[in-house]
Design a protein around this motif. Structure first.
Motif, PDB file in Angstrom:
ATOM      1  N   GLU A 104      44.867  28.330  31.951  1.00 21.19           N
ATOM      2  CA  GLU A 104      44.830  29.669  32.495  1.00 21.19           C
ATOM      3  C   GLU A 104      46.450  30.479  32.704  1.00 21.19           C
ATOM      4  OE1 GLU A 104      42.969  32.635  36.075  1.00 21.19           O
ATOM      5  OE2 GLU A 104      42.632  30.545  36.167  1.00 21.19           O
ATOM      6  N   GLN A 155      39.154  45.012  32.061  1.00 18.95           N
ATOM      7  CA  GLN A 155      38.868  44.217  31.327  1.00 18.95           C
ATOM      8  C   GLN A 155      40.136  44.128  30.008  1.00 18.95           C
ATOM      9  OE1 GLN A 155      36.505  41.899  31.182  1.00 18.95           O
ATOM     10  NE2 GLN A 155      34.881  42.599  32.840  1.00 18.95           N
ATOM     11  N   ASP A 197      39.807  40.726  33.559  1.00 22.56           N
ATOM     12  CA  ASP A 197      38.601  40.670  34.315  1.00 22.56           C
ATOM     13  C   ASP A 197      38.761  41.769  35.385  1.00 22.56           C
ATOM     14  OD1 ASP A 197      36.649  39.730  36.676  1.00 22.56           O
ATOM     15  OD2 ASP A 197      37.083  37.725  35.856  1.00 22.56           O
ATOM     16  N   ASP A 198      37.403  42.403  35.699  1.00 15.20           N
ATOM     17  CA  ASP A 198      37.167  43.588  36.702  1.00 15.20           C
ATOM     18  C   ASP A 198      36.962  42.924  37.954  1.00 15.20           C
ATOM     19  OD1 ASP A 198      34.876  42.840  36.210  1.00 15.20           O
ATOM     20  OD2 ASP A 198      34.181  44.991  35.875  1.00 15.20           O
ATOM     21  N   ASN A 199      37.455  41.903  38.506  1.00 13.72           N
ATOM     22  CA  ASN A 199      37.212  41.389  39.876  1.00 13.72           C
ATOM     23  C   ASN A 199      37.899  42.142  40.938  1.00 13.72           C
ATOM     24  OD1 ASN A 199      39.876  40.155  40.383  1.00 13.72           O
ATOM     25  ND2 ASN A 199      39.229  38.353  39.060  1.00 13.72           N
ATOM     26  N   ASN A 214      42.101  42.116  40.871  1.00 11.57           N
ATOM     27  CA  ASN A 214      42.512  42.781  39.762  1.00 11.57           C
ATOM     28  C   ASN A 214      42.271  44.333  39.893  1.00 11.57           C
ATOM     29  OD1 ASN A 214      43.319  40.533  38.473  1.00 11.57           O
ATOM     30  ND2 ASN A 214      41.541  40.503  37.062  1.00 11.57           N
TER      31      ASN A 214
END
Length: 225
Positions: A108, A180, A185-187, A190
């Motif tokens: 990652e 995205q 990622d749309d956490n 973020n």
């Protein structure tokens, strides 16, 4: 060979990360505290900085603040066990490019380093080199925003976000889609980072009152020019 400045006060972790990056083709300079890291940054001019937040002598946030006084564009990735929303937001406000929580996988980290070092895509065949946003001239490939004699150097992600707003000007740029595409990622974390980047772009564009980035509640953002 991309150069990485790694600043980590846990020697065992620092050596593991350093070795893993070197095996994958990065040139790595390692510092064990923030003061040593700042000294190496000034000497080596690395392509990217990967820094722990909680360090002796000079913590990662203070280090980033100092680096940003001298260099606005070098990517900075924070490594930290601190995951409170206020900490995440502060890191991005101080100029951080990304935020990776410990424990993390090397795969990652490497993906994020490569993403931060990525080159801007080539312009479309019929797209002018410089785009007009109100009174501003925006050079997407060179990541520069001009208003008269004043030039603002954008980070890679700032330029990519502004380009997407320009492409969708006077229409809604969907928040989930841009998260995205640019963050992966749309956490929640973020999402807070995106909010910080929108605030920065508004500040860069503030001298032309005809240009606005407006919130479309629950959907995304719209560039009006």
């Amino acid at each position: 060979m991309p150069s990485v400045l790694l600043i980590e006060d846990e020697p065992a972790l620092g050596m593991i990360v350093k070795d893993s990056l070197e095996v994958r083709g990065f040139a790595v300079q390692y510092a064990a505290d923030g003061e040593e890291g700042l000294k190496l940054f000034r000497q080596q001019c690395p392509d990217i900085v990967v820094a722990d937040v909680m360090m002796p002598k000079l913590d990662g946030f203070s280090l980033a603040e100092q680096i940003r006084r001298e260099n606005r564009t070098v990517p900075i990735i924070f490594l930290t066990a601190r995951s409170q929303p206020a900490d995440v937001v502060r890191g991005f406000e101080l100029g951080g490019s990304d935020y990776l929580k410990k424990p993390f996988s090397m795969d990652e980290l490497i993906v994020r380093i490569r993403a931060r070092l990525g080159q801007a895509p080539a312009a479309a065949p019929n797209e002018p080199a410089t785009l007009r946003i109100g009174q501003y001239h925006f050079d997407h490939l060179k990541q520069r925003l001009h208003l008269g004699p004043h030039e603002e150097a954008l980070t890679h992600r700032e330029a990519e976000l502004l380009k997407r707003l320009y492409d969708q000007r006077n229409q809604v740029l969907e928040r989930t889609a841009v998260l995205q595409e640019l963050w992966g990622d749309d956490n929640f974390f973020n999402g807070r980072s995106l909010d910080v980047f929108i605030t920065r772009l508004r500040r860069y564009l503030k001298d032309d009152p005809q240009v606005q980035i407006v919130n479309v509640r629950g959907v995304g953002y719209k560039l009006i020019s």
